[in-house]
Design an enzyme around this catalytic site. Structure first.
Site, PDB file in Angstrom:
ATOM      1  N   SER A 110      -2.589 -10.705   4.836  1.00 45.31           N
ATOM      2  CA  SER A 110      -1.661  -9.803   5.235  1.00 45.31           C
ATOM      3  C   SER A 110      -1.226  -9.628   6.910  1.00 45.31           C
ATOM      4  O   SER A 110      -2.118 -10.278   7.645  1.00 45.31           O
ATOM      5  CB  SER A 110      -2.462  -8.396   4.820  1.00 45.31           C
ATOM      6  OG  SER A 110      -3.601  -7.976   5.514  1.00 45.31           O
ATOM      7  N   ARG A 169      -0.756   2.432  16.510  1.00 45.58           N
ATOM      8  CA  ARG A 169      -1.140   3.687  15.638  1.00 45.58           C
ATOM      9  C   ARG A 169      -1.170   5.116  16.618  1.00 45.58           C
ATOM     10  O   ARG A 169      -0.521   6.167  16.070  1.00 45.58           O
ATOM     11  CB  ARG A 169      -2.600   3.523  15.275  1.00 45.58           C
ATOM     12  CG  ARG A 169      -2.894   2.248  14.447  1.00 45.58           C
ATOM     13  CD  ARG A 169      -1.689   2.114  13.209  1.00 45.58           C
ATOM     14  NE  ARG A 169      -2.243   0.817  12.612  1.00 45.58           N
ATOM     15  CZ  ARG A 169      -1.555  -0.005  11.933  1.00 45.58           C
ATOM     16  NH1 ARG A 169      -0.051   0.190  12.243  1.00 45.58           N
ATOM     17  NH2 ARG A 169      -1.762  -0.779  11.140  1.00 45.58           N
ATOM     18  N   ASP A 187       0.710  -1.312   0.090  1.00 48.52           N
ATOM     19  CA  ASP A 187      -0.122   0.057  -0.059  1.00 48.52           C
ATOM     20  C   ASP A 187       1.030   1.197  -0.008  1.00 48.52           C
ATOM     21  O   ASP A 187       0.698   2.158  -0.845  1.00 48.52           O
ATOM     22  CB  ASP A 187      -0.886  -0.066   1.115  1.00 48.52           C
ATOM     23  CG  ASP A 187      -2.265  -1.033   1.103  1.00 48.52           C
ATOM     24  OD1 ASP A 187      -1.826  -2.170   0.698  1.00 48.52           O
ATOM     25  OD2 ASP A 187      -3.141  -0.534   1.326  1.00 48.52           O
ATOM     26  N   ASP A 237      -8.497   1.399  11.533  1.00 48.96           N
ATOM     27  CA  ASP A 237      -7.141   2.434  11.381  1.00 48.96           C
ATOM     28  C   ASP A 237      -7.274   3.793  10.802  1.00 48.96           C
ATOM     29  O   ASP A 237      -6.358   4.703  11.376  1.00 48.96           O
ATOM     30  CB  ASP A 237      -5.896   1.448  10.568  1.00 48.96           C
ATOM     31  CG  ASP A 237      -5.301   0.610  11.328  1.00 48.96           C
ATOM     32  OD1 ASP A 237      -5.271   0.667  12.751  1.00 48.96           O
ATOM     33  OD2 ASP A 237      -4.569  -0.389  10.742  1.00 48.96           O
TER      34      ASP A 237
END
Length: 413
Positions: A185, A100, A20, A129
């Site tokens: 993933s 995060r 990404d 997220d």
């Protein structure tokens, strides 16, 4: 906000260095957007060469790329999470969510020093997220705005899928490790690791095909127990097996010990995301699971009955604050204030035994604030507490219960 709105803006991309990240940085740079790529070093155990990410991002088109150390911040935030026993549904220890928060906080100096106006990220419109990144940014850097490619129709039409992004990177000779064959993933930091998507989206699929990174499957762990002791002082681990340790080192050491015994490896949870859909995650968090268990045992010694009830409410709300990205709110500050107040009394040594993914309590020692009274709780005739003292207490309790009966409010059998 669309890509066309970014032409005269300074854009900072929070990137991991994966598929990404590479795709988004290149796609923006091809439209003439000036992108600074920032990767936060969180000791990612699935990344062989963190130092190479900045050069890979420059190759993808970033005008500059930075690697910022966020390990100490993550270690502290994770400790606060452990002190609050703030796990999400199914005992998931919120290791990705708290990372995060640490990432945004660690990126702040770069955002301010570079005069950044726009921050972008690779979080999808279906996940948690996006909320974690953006709510944290709004609280800590309200002068910035967010561009989310996964909410831009132009990006979604061209690149809104894993296969499309792989095709794009191949067509533009951009090196990425992602392959069409990989069945899921992975997102990782030194506190924990998340596997999701791909084959894991089917609930008819067991997790046998997952390659664990931070340890072994409980089924593959040694057929013998291993004893480990953790000493806490005022809520923080200061020794592991009698050896002094700093906070980051404590996680690393416990990751190794717990991981080789299959502890905290392969937790399979179908959970509720913030946006209202369910998702499946397979988690690894060996050191955090072990540390969280030991701290929880220490709490059992120091919390009285009413404090325990209050703590459980605080714990549930803190878990939500982490999972839903509200770590920098006044509400979270109040919750942390409570758990840090309790942590002042969390001193002592907890020993456990590990066996094939299981943790069994072994002993507690040197806990000066413990409320546990071995003599008072004994069934033997020892200590100061007399059985006769309970007579008045029970008469009062019985009187209340009889009141329910006489008023017709007692629940029928």
């Amino acid at each position: 906000m669309t890509r066309g709105d970014l032409s005269d803006k300074k854009v900072l991309a929070l990137v991991s260095g994966g598929l990404d990240s590479t795709t988004i940085v290149h796609w923006l740079s091809q439209a003439g957007v000036d992108v600074t790529a920032v990767t936060i070093d969180l000791g990612q155990p699935d990344e062989d060469d963190l130092e190479s990410i900045p050069s890979r991002m420059k190759a993808a088109g970033a005008s500059q790329a930075l690697l910022v150390d966020g390990k100490e911040r993550l270690a502290q935030y994770m400790l606060q999470t452990i002190q609050g026993q703030a796990w999400h549904e199914g005992m998931y220890w919120n290791t990705t969510g708290i990372a995060r928060m640490a990432s945004v906080a660690a990126a702040l100096p770069a955002i301010r020093d570079l005069g950044i106006e726009i921050v972008t990220h690779g979080a999808t419109g279906r996940g948690n997220d996006q909320a974690r990144f953006e709510i944290a940014l709004a609280a800590l850097a309200p002068e910035t705005r967010v561009y989310a490619p996964w909410r831009d129709a132009e990006f979604i039409d061209a690149l809104g899928g894993r296969s499309l992004m792989i095709d794009y990177c191949e067509a533009n000779s951009l090196p990425v490790s992602a392959t069409r064959e990989k069945p899921y993933s992975t997102d990782a930091n030194f506190c924990g690791l998340t596997h999701e998507a791909g084959k894991l989206e089917s609930l008819s699929t067991p997790t046998d095909f997952v390659s664990f990174v931070m340890g072994c499957s409980p089924m593959d762990a040694p057929d013998k127990t291993e004893r480990v002791s953790i000493r806490f002082e005022m809520g923080a681990p200061v020794q592991v097996n009698g050896e002094p340790t700093g906070l980051v080192k404590a996680y690393e050491t416990l990751n190794e010990i717990a991981g080789r015994n299959g502890v905290g490896i392969g937790l399979d949870v179908v959970e509720n995301r913030r946006i209202g859909i369910k998702s499946r995650g397979v988690y690894e968090a060996p050191g955090v699971t072990l540390l969280g268990y030991a701290y929880g045992k220490l709490l059992q010694l120091i919390l009285d009955r009413n404090s325990r009830k209050f703590f459980d409410i605080v714990s549930r709300q803190m878990a939500d604050a982490v999972y839903e990205g509200e770590w920098f709110t006044p509400h979270a500050a109040s919750l942390i204030g409570v758990t840090e107040g309790i942590a002042r009394f969390a001193t002592g040594e907890i020993a456990v035994r590990l066996y094939k993914g299981n943790i069994r309590f072994d002993s507690a020692a040197d806990a000066p604030h413990s409320l546990y009274d071995e003599e008072g709780s004994s069934m033997e005739k020892i200590g100061e507490l007399s059985h006769e003292w309970a007579q008045g207490y029970m008469e009062l309790a019985d009187y209340t219960a009889r009141g329910f009966a006489h008023s017709g409010q007692a629940r029928k059998p």
